[in-house]
Design an enzyme around this catalytic site. Structure first.
Site, mmCIF file in Angstrom:
data_model
loop_
_atom_site.group_PDB
_atom_site.id
_atom_site.type_symbol
_atom_site.label_atom_id
_atom_site.label_comp_id
_atom_site.label_asym_id
_atom_site.label_seq_id
_atom_site.Cartn_x
_atom_site.Cartn_y
_atom_site.Cartn_z
ATOM 1 N N GLY A 1 0.823 -1.192 0.000
ATOM 2 C CA GLY A 1 0.000 0.000 0.000
ATOM 3 C C GLY A 1 0.864 1.251 0.000
ATOM 4 O O GLY A 1 2.071 1.207 0.266
ATOM 5 N N CYS A 2 0.231 2.385 -0.286
ATOM 6 C CA CYS A 2 0.967 3.642 -0.375
ATOM 7 C C CYS A 2 1.464 4.100 0.995
ATOM 8 O O CYS A 2 2.660 4.384 1.167
ATOM 9 C CB CYS A 2 0.110 4.711 -1.037
ATOM 10 S SG CYS A 2 -1.604 4.769 -0.458
ATOM 11 N N TYR A 3 0.572 4.178 1.991
ATOM 12 C CA TYR A 3 1.027 4.560 3.335
ATOM 13 C C TYR A 3 2.097 3.595 3.856
ATOM 14 O O TYR A 3 3.134 4.032 4.369
ATOM 15 C CB TYR A 3 -0.152 4.611 4.309
ATOM 16 C CG TYR A 3 -1.074 5.787 4.158
ATOM 17 C CD1 TYR A 3 -0.610 7.097 4.263
ATOM 18 C CD2 TYR A 3 -2.437 5.594 3.924
ATOM 19 C CE1 TYR A 3 -1.475 8.178 4.142
ATOM 20 C CE2 TYR A 3 -3.307 6.674 3.798
ATOM 21 C CZ TYR A 3 -2.818 7.966 3.903
ATOM 22 O OH TYR A 3 -3.678 9.038 3.781
ATOM 23 N N SER B 1 5.560 4.411 2.349
ATOM 24 C CA SER B 1 6.195 5.630 2.846
ATOM 25 C C SER B 1 6.640 5.508 4.300
ATOM 26 O O SER B 1 7.558 6.201 4.735
ATOM 27 C CB SER B 1 5.238 6.823 2.702
ATOM 28 O OG SER B 1 4.133 6.696 3.578
#
Length: 415
Positions: A218-220, A223
């Site tokens: 996932g994106c979160y 990061s």
């Protein structure tokens, strides 16, 4: 910034030498070699091998056979009418080996892709078809960009010869009971879950290289785990009181029409959502728990920003005994030395989402908190590229034995 000001600044603003905006791990193409021109099929290419690619074996046998035939690696994009599908197409427009042969979009079946996304009308692409009508006999690999909960049964029905990168959350959590708890239904392909490899590229290269099915992160979680996993593994931060404040552009919510994402609902404001219940929480905790070899629980609050793309995660951590914020910076610098897509900024320069727009980069920095014994880490990515489609291409490059950076050398679009 004047050197005297830098010297007088507190430690949080002086974690690295002031010799440019990027940290010393960003020397031009550190860890990469400029290859001589290679004859690949009918093309003569000059490419840089990534740090993950062996210079003596740039192509896997399957990729070499495909490129020799002149067709390249034949790609299917499932769910091509969404934002991540469109980003796959945009990125592959400059990929010398991946050739799109099949594109699906059930609600747009029969339409030309350029009608769905006019900004990509210049691309010569097959007409969109429904998944049930797709012919995979002439395909080598699949990017699955379908919504969460729909992917498991579809991937289970795909031919076994296909390499698959799944951009949904359907195979990210190893524990199928935990998946059911957070996603509201039982896992429909548990046998595939056992096979799936988690695809945070910089941290799991060897497993990804040998995988048939990769669960794209996932994106979160991308990061957040890129800075925190190395620090947890090195026992430089405490496992308690990890607080994460994250912000995303609206494209992270997908292209489907939702009342909460209407312009008048999000314009001129910012709001938190998924408070204590966001589905990326177990994915982040899974990665940190693996790194710590003991259970890690985080406090995570995401926010929706009135912008199209981009993601910033601000992490507040407690330092282990005797550890400084500079130690965190130096360890991250050492960990990502030579990496193409993970960069540390110098000094007190703050990462901005505009620094990574349209690119596969993750940019981060570390700061000493005013509260003794604590540090602040900030990272930014483009949620649609490193947080989704770019990392998916990075993973499939590895799976096909290609240079990891192939097709991904888009520089950020600024301003």
């Amino acid at each position: 910034m004047a050197s005297s000001a830098a010297a007088a600044a507190p430690a949080r603003a002086g974690l690295a030498p002031q010799n440019g905006i990027f940290g010393s791990n960003s020397k031009p193409f550190t860890g990469f070699m400029l290859k001589t021109a290679q004859q690949i099929g009918p093309l003569s290419l000059r490419v840089r091998g990534s740090v993950a690619s062996s210079p003596r074996k740039l192509l896997s046998p399957k990729a070499a056979a495909a490129t020799k035939s002149g067709d390249g690696v034949r790609i299917a994009v499932l769910g091509a009418s969404g934002y991540t599908g469109a980003e796959i197409v945009r990125i592959l427009a400059n990929h010398p080996q991946f050739q799109i042969k099949v594109m699906t979009a059930d609600r747009k079946a029969g339409e030309q892709f350029g009608s769905v996304f006019p900004h990509l009308i210049s691309q010569d692409l097959p007409r969109l078809v429904a998944v049930k009508d797709a012919d995979f006999s002439g395909v080598d690999a699949v990017f699955c960009c379908l919504p969460h909960g729909t992917t498991q049964e579809i991937i289970r029905g795909l031919p076994r010869h296909l390499k698959i990168v799944d951009l949904s959350a359907d195979f990210r959590l190893r524990d199928i009971n935990e998946y059911a708890e957070w996603y509201g239904h039982s896992h429909r392909a548990p046998e595939l879950q056992e096979e799936a490899v988690y695809g945070l590229t910089e941290l799991h290269r060897d497993d990804i290289r040998n995988a048939r099915l990769v669960a794209n992160p996932g994106c979160y979680p991308t990061s957040i785990q890129l800075p925190l996993v190395p620090l947890v593994k090195a026992k430089l931060i405490k496992l308690t009181n990890i607080i994460i404040d994250a912000k995303s552009g609206v494209s992270g919510a997908g292209r489907g029409a939702k009342e909460a994402n209407l312009y008048t609902e999000i314009a001129e404001g910012i709001h938190a959502y998924g408070i204590t219940s966001h589905r990326h929480v177990p994915e982040i905790e899974q990665g940190l728990t693996d790194a710590a070899e003991s259970k890690v629980t985080i406090s995570f609050t995401p926010h929706l920003m009135c912008m199209k793309r981009g993601m910033q995660s601000t992490m507040y951590v407690e330092l282990a005994s005797g550890v400084t914020a500079n130690d965190l910076y130096e360890h991250l610098k050492s960990t990502y030395e030579g990496e193409e897509f993970v960069k540390l900024l110098h000094g007190n320069n703050a990462p901005r989402t505009s620094h990574v727009a349209g690119s596969n980069y993750c940019i981060m920095n570390v700061y000493e908190d005013r509260i003794p014994g604590r540090a602040i880490i900030i990272s930014v990515i483009d949620n649609l590229v490193k947080g989704a489609s770019g990392q998916a291409v990075q993973n499939l490059n590895l799976m096909m034995g290609l240079p990891e950076n192939m097709g991904l050398q888009y520089q950020p679009l600024f301003p």
